[in-house]
Design a protein around this motif. Structure first.
Motif, PDB file in Angstrom:
ATOM      1  N   SER A  50       0.824  -1.207   0.000  1.00 56.06           N
ATOM      2  CA  SER A  50       0.000   0.000   0.000  1.00 56.06           C
ATOM      3  C   SER A  50       0.856   1.255   0.000  1.00 56.06           C
ATOM      4  N   GLY A  51       2.075   1.148   0.516  1.00 54.94           N
ATOM      5  CA  GLY A  51       2.916   2.317   0.714  1.00 54.94           C
ATOM      6  C   GLY A  51       2.928   2.788   2.155  1.00 54.94           C
ATOM      7  N   GLY A  52       2.158   2.102   3.007  1.00 51.30           N
ATOM      8  CA  GLY A  52       2.090   2.458   4.414  1.00 51.30           C
ATOM      9  C   GLY A  52       3.140   1.751   5.255  1.00 51.30           C
ATOM     10  N   LEU A  53       3.170   2.102   6.520  1.00 52.89           N
ATOM     11  CA  LEU A  53       4.147   1.557   7.469  1.00 52.89           C
ATOM     12  C   LEU A  53       4.137   0.032   7.494  1.00 52.89           C
ATOM     13  N   ASP A  54       2.953  -0.562   7.539  1.00 53.45           N
ATOM     14  CA  ASP A  54       2.846  -2.006   7.747  1.00 53.45           C
ATOM     15  C   ASP A  54       3.328  -2.798   6.535  1.00 53.45           C
TER      16      ASP A  54
ATOM     17  N   ILE B 269       5.793  -2.903  15.233  1.00 55.51           N
ATOM     18  CA  ILE B 269       6.050  -2.755  13.794  1.00 55.51           C
ATOM     19  C   ILE B 269       7.121  -1.701  13.549  1.00 55.51           C
ATOM     20  N   VAL B 270       7.039  -0.576  14.274  1.00 56.17           N
ATOM     21  CA  VAL B 270       8.067   0.457  14.123  1.00 56.17           C
ATOM     22  C   VAL B 270       9.433  -0.089  14.516  1.00 56.17           C
ATOM     23  N   ARG B 271       9.502  -0.807  15.634  1.00 54.81           N
ATOM     24  CA  ARG B 271      10.780  -1.387  16.062  1.00 54.81           C
ATOM     25  C   ARG B 271      11.321  -2.346  15.001  1.00 54.81           C
TER      26      ARG B 271
ATOM     27  N   ARG C 185       0.154   5.912  14.398  1.00 58.73           N
ATOM     28  CA  ARG C 185       1.541   5.960  13.935  1.00 58.73           C
ATOM     29  C   ARG C 185       2.383   6.857  14.836  1.00 58.73           C
ATOM     30  N   ILE C 186       1.883   8.053  15.131  1.00 61.33           N
ATOM     31  CA  ILE C 186       2.615   8.983  15.992  1.00 61.33           C
ATOM     32  C   ILE C 186       2.870   8.368  17.362  1.00 61.33           C
ATOM     33  N   ALA C 187       1.823   7.765  17.951  1.00 59.99           N
ATOM     34  CA  ALA C 187       1.967   7.158  19.275  1.00 59.99           C
ATOM     35  C   ALA C 187       2.994   6.037  19.261  1.00 59.99           C
ATOM     36  N   ALA C 188       3.039   5.270  18.165  1.00 59.20           N
ATOM     37  CA  ALA C 188       4.000   4.172  18.061  1.00 59.20           C
ATOM     38  C   ALA C 188       5.425   4.704  18.020  1.00 59.20           C
ATOM     39  N   PHE C 189       5.669   5.711  17.213  1.00 61.16           N
ATOM     40  CA  PHE C 189       7.005   6.304  17.152  1.00 61.16           C
ATOM     41  C   PHE C 189       7.398   6.917  18.493  1.00 61.16           C
ATOM     42  N   GLN C 190       6.451   7.593  19.161  1.00 57.61           N
ATOM     43  CA  GLN C 190       6.747   8.176  20.469  1.00 57.61           C
ATOM     44  C   GLN C 190       7.100   7.096  21.483  1.00 57.61           C
ATOM     45  N   GLN C 191       6.366   5.990  21.451  1.00 55.86           N
ATOM     46  CA  GLN C 191       6.639   4.903  22.387  1.00 55.86           C
ATOM     47  C   GLN C 191       8.008   4.280  22.125  1.00 55.86           C
TER      48      GLN C 191
ATOM     49  N   ASP D 157       9.287  10.440  13.950  1.00 60.89           N
ATOM     50  CA  ASP D 157       8.746  10.012  12.661  1.00 60.89           C
ATOM     51  C   ASP D 157       9.279  10.935  11.566  1.00 60.89           C
ATOM     52  N   PRO D 158       9.841  10.369  10.485  1.00 60.50           N
ATOM     53  CA  PRO D 158      10.476  11.216   9.469  1.00 60.50           C
ATOM     54  C   PRO D 158       9.524  11.893   8.495  1.00 60.50           C
TER      55      PRO D 158
END
Length: 235
Positions: A11-15, A169-171, A203-209, A214-215
């Protein structure tokens, strides 16, 4: 060794980009990436998918479908903004697109039959499974069996993130050095991510955690205090 030919639903998304980053380090022969236009408001994600496919040196095919109606992501009202995601009790999100993954997997399976592909890889995960029923493992197992019965090919739907929440997922993406700066998650298709839709908030909460900035650019100010800068990955 058996050649494990695979398609990536991208899709082009994070996942989905994280799933591609994972697959690129496995023993798959990645044939191409598939993206779908189905009337979504955020077709901006297709540009991200193309950039990610180019980053990995893979062909990128866009399949255009008629609009899948019945969702705020396509034809019903506006995108929800600023919801308190800590207190949701819904079983199906208002941005759920009816039968989307069943439709996309059917098209991917048909595309696979043109060659030797037997593996379909995507970014389905535990976070989305909470209120998107076609992201759940039992659905994907059923879809896999349906494809096998319909085609007489032993398809495997590969879902490496199925146990992951968004921080996981971010990790994983950072560990795999996935090009997160190329991804797009926002349900709106503007130049900057809105920061307020459900997808942006998660997404923001995941990067903060995780503790990393987030770039991608946001239209609102985000509190990144205590977070490390993201180091852009280059091919």
């Amino acid at each position: 060794m058996i050649n494990k030919c695979a398609l990536i639903l991208l899709s082009g998304g994070l996942d989905s980009v994280t799933a591609l980053a994972w697959a690129s380090r496995q023993d798959f022969a990645l044939e191409e990436t598939l993206s779908f236009v189905y009337g979504q408001r955020h077709t901006r994600e297709i540009d991200s998918a193309a950039a990610v496919a180019a980053y990995y040196g893979l062909p990128h095919r866009v399949i255009s479908l008629t609009t899948i109606e019945g969702s705020r992501l396509t034809n019903l009202g506006g995108i929800p903004q600023g919801r308190d995601l800590t207190s949701l009790t819904e079983t199906i999100a208002t941005t759920y697109v009816p039968n989307r993954n069943l439709i996309l997997l059917a098209h991917a399976g048909a595309r696979a039959l043109l060659g030797e592909v037997a593996y379909l890889i995507g970014g389905w995960n535990a976070a989305d499974a909470l209120n998107y029923p076609d992201c759940r493992d039992d659905f994907l197992a059923s879809a896999q069996q349906t494809l096998r019965l319909a085609t007489l090919r032993e398809f495997t739907i590969v879902r490496p993130l199925i146990q992951d929440d968004k921080p996981a997922i971010v990790r994983r993406a950072l560990d795999l050095r996935a090009p997160l700066h190329l991804t797009w998650t926002c349900y709106l298709g503007d130049e900057q991510a809105c920061g307020k839709c459900d997808a942006c908030q998660l997404r923001i909460a995941a990067f903060q955690q995780v503790g990393v900035i987030d770039p991608i650019p946001y239209a609102i100010s985000i509190d990144w205090s205590g977070c490390q800068p993201y180091t852009e990955i280059t091919a």
